[in-house]
Motif scaffolding. Sequence first.
Motif, mmCIF file in Angstrom:
data_model
loop_
_atom_site.group_PDB
_atom_site.id
_atom_site.type_symbol
_atom_site.label_atom_id
_atom_site.label_comp_id
_atom_site.label_asym_id
_atom_site.label_seq_id
_atom_site.Cartn_x
_atom_site.Cartn_y
_atom_site.Cartn_z
ATOM 1 N N ASP A 1 7.954 9.999 0.036
ATOM 2 C CA ASP A 1 8.763 10.512 -1.041
ATOM 3 C C ASP A 1 9.479 9.687 -1.496
ATOM 4 O O ASP A 1 10.285 8.636 -0.937
ATOM 5 C CB ASP A 1 9.011 11.476 -0.657
ATOM 6 N N ASP A 2 9.972 9.119 -3.161
ATOM 7 C CA ASP A 2 11.050 8.589 -3.864
ATOM 8 C C ASP A 2 13.031 9.003 -3.642
ATOM 9 O O ASP A 2 13.521 8.544 -4.636
ATOM 10 C CB ASP A 2 10.825 7.698 -4.945
ATOM 11 N N ASP A 3 12.534 10.651 -2.763
ATOM 12 C CA ASP A 3 14.053 11.590 -2.959
ATOM 13 C C ASP A 3 14.309 11.049 -1.410
ATOM 14 O O ASP A 3 13.436 11.804 -0.625
ATOM 15 C CB ASP A 3 13.648 12.529 -3.583
ATOM 16 N N PRO A 4 15.150 10.824 -0.906
ATOM 17 C CA PRO A 4 15.651 10.455 0.645
ATOM 18 C C PRO A 4 16.193 11.484 0.804
ATOM 19 O O PRO A 4 15.736 12.279 2.027
ATOM 20 C CB PRO A 4 16.792 8.827 0.341
ATOM 21 N N LEU B 1 12.768 13.098 1.993
ATOM 22 C CA LEU B 1 12.261 12.322 2.892
ATOM 23 C C LEU B 1 12.981 13.146 3.676
ATOM 24 O O LEU B 1 12.202 13.771 5.209
ATOM 25 C CB LEU B 1 11.999 10.641 2.756
ATOM 26 N N LYS B 2 14.159 12.812 4.619
ATOM 27 C CA LYS B 2 14.567 13.237 5.835
ATOM 28 C C LYS B 2 14.769 15.084 6.143
ATOM 29 O O LYS B 2 14.673 15.543 7.169
ATOM 30 C CB LYS B 2 16.463 13.397 5.505
ATOM 31 N N THR C 1 7.766 7.738 7.611
ATOM 32 C CA THR C 1 7.910 7.757 6.005
ATOM 33 C C THR C 1 8.219 6.984 5.781
ATOM 34 O O THR C 1 7.964 5.449 6.232
ATOM 35 C CB THR C 1 9.752 8.695 5.984
ATOM 36 N N SER D 1 9.209 5.563 0.888
ATOM 37 C CA SER D 1 9.641 5.727 -0.079
ATOM 38 C C SER D 1 8.473 5.302 -1.372
ATOM 39 O O SER D 1 9.401 5.467 -2.237
ATOM 40 C CB SER D 1 11.186 5.392 -0.312
ATOM 41 N N SER D 2 7.706 4.995 -0.776
ATOM 42 C CA SER D 2 6.987 4.728 -2.219
ATOM 43 C C SER D 2 5.306 4.389 -2.287
ATOM 44 O O SER D 2 4.994 4.206 -0.399
ATOM 45 C CB SER D 2 7.398 3.074 -2.593
#
Length: 464
Positions: free
Chosen positions: A26-29, A32-33, A48, A50-51
């Motif tokens: 997910d590109d939403d930190p 994702l956390k 994880t 991010s892309s």
Amino acid sequence: MKRNNHSSPLQPTRLPPGQHRILVVDDDPGLLKLLSLRLQANGYIVETASSGRQALGSISARLPQLVITDLRMQGMDGMDLFDAIQKQAPALPVIMLTAHGNIPDAVRATRKGMSSYLTKPFDAGELLQSIRDALQHAPLDTPAETADGEKWHEKIIGNSPVMATLLEKTHRVAQTDVSVLIQSPSGTGKELLARALHLASPRRKAPFVPVNCAAIPENLLESELFGHRRGAFTGATSNRKGLFESAHGGSLFLDEIGDMPMEFQAKLLRVLEDGEVRPVGSSSAFPVDVRVISATHANLEQAIEEGRFREDLYYRLNVVMLEIPPLSQRREDIPLLARHFLKQAGERGCKARRFSPEALRALMLAPWPGNVRQLLNVVEQAAALSPVPVVSEALVQEALRHRPEEITPLAQAQQEFERDYLVDLLQATAGNVTRAARLAKRNRTEFYRLLHRHELVPELFRRS
């Protein structure tokens, strides 16, 4: 074929939650956390990305059991990532996270083979249940040894995700007693996989009997497989045991099954249905307990349409199909295979001990229509002709009889090679950037830029 002692359901042994690795993309930190903490709290190992491109790099480092990805991301979105995963690791389950307005896209994805989709905001219980459902079909960590310590797939070289998926599927089906069809291009190693399947199975202490159906004359095929009695035909001076009987309790490997004559296919079908063999010249049959593994490079479905192969026999042989990918689809395994073959050549007296970077690059970029068999031939020829310990690019090109028109466009080939080369370096150095940069003869700053360009994370290779 009827069995007595080795039947088992086609169900894998599941890993406990603490051994399931889930890759969350997910590109939403923040999300994702949040997802990571929630899954870790439920006993899962979480990685994880991010892309989408970073996710593919993570999968190259170590195959997870499940991918959870957002649909809408910058650059490579969830749909593109799913398509790439299907090519790289087709058995890897994927769960898609999507907003309500994107449900039609998610529905189309599930029709293409995605495990499931969840709409945001999603319920935690629903997420965990979707994960449990998806993991029922996830690729497992395939044990290197059987229960009695036998290394069942040590002769199969490769750690690419597509090979990891194949070996996991092979080990899973080996625990059953169903017939298996290996359908792959020539030179990919079908007999090696068949032997590995046998070694992973409960039949491993019994014989593994290979036979090339294309190499036996049609008039001798029945006698070779079923045996004959004395006087059955001219030259039959004594009773002879057939290969089915020789493989009793074990596995019979029928290579190039697509070349089997139509007339004999009916006789083979009868043996598979009845579990009994009648030798040529005998009036009675006797039971045999054999697991049949067959292989072909041909398209049997096309052969059925053309009337060259029986449809009923096809379904008897093809309870489970295993497909070995061509070498061009597992290029990250080429350095491992080439070094393994070079080591073997060294044991036979060749001076060569390693490849120059340019030689390795030539191997990585070659089209390999002959697959692993061709790679073995090229390495052996280059090693035999090398007067020094380092195999040069010129020797590799000579062995390849290189034709530029068979190479992919230069820009694409350079990009693919660069990424595969970096993955190979990170695997060889266990993610140690200093060592990897030194091997590549680049400074750390430049090497980090290359890793960033391909979204490769060294830490993931340290874990693997």
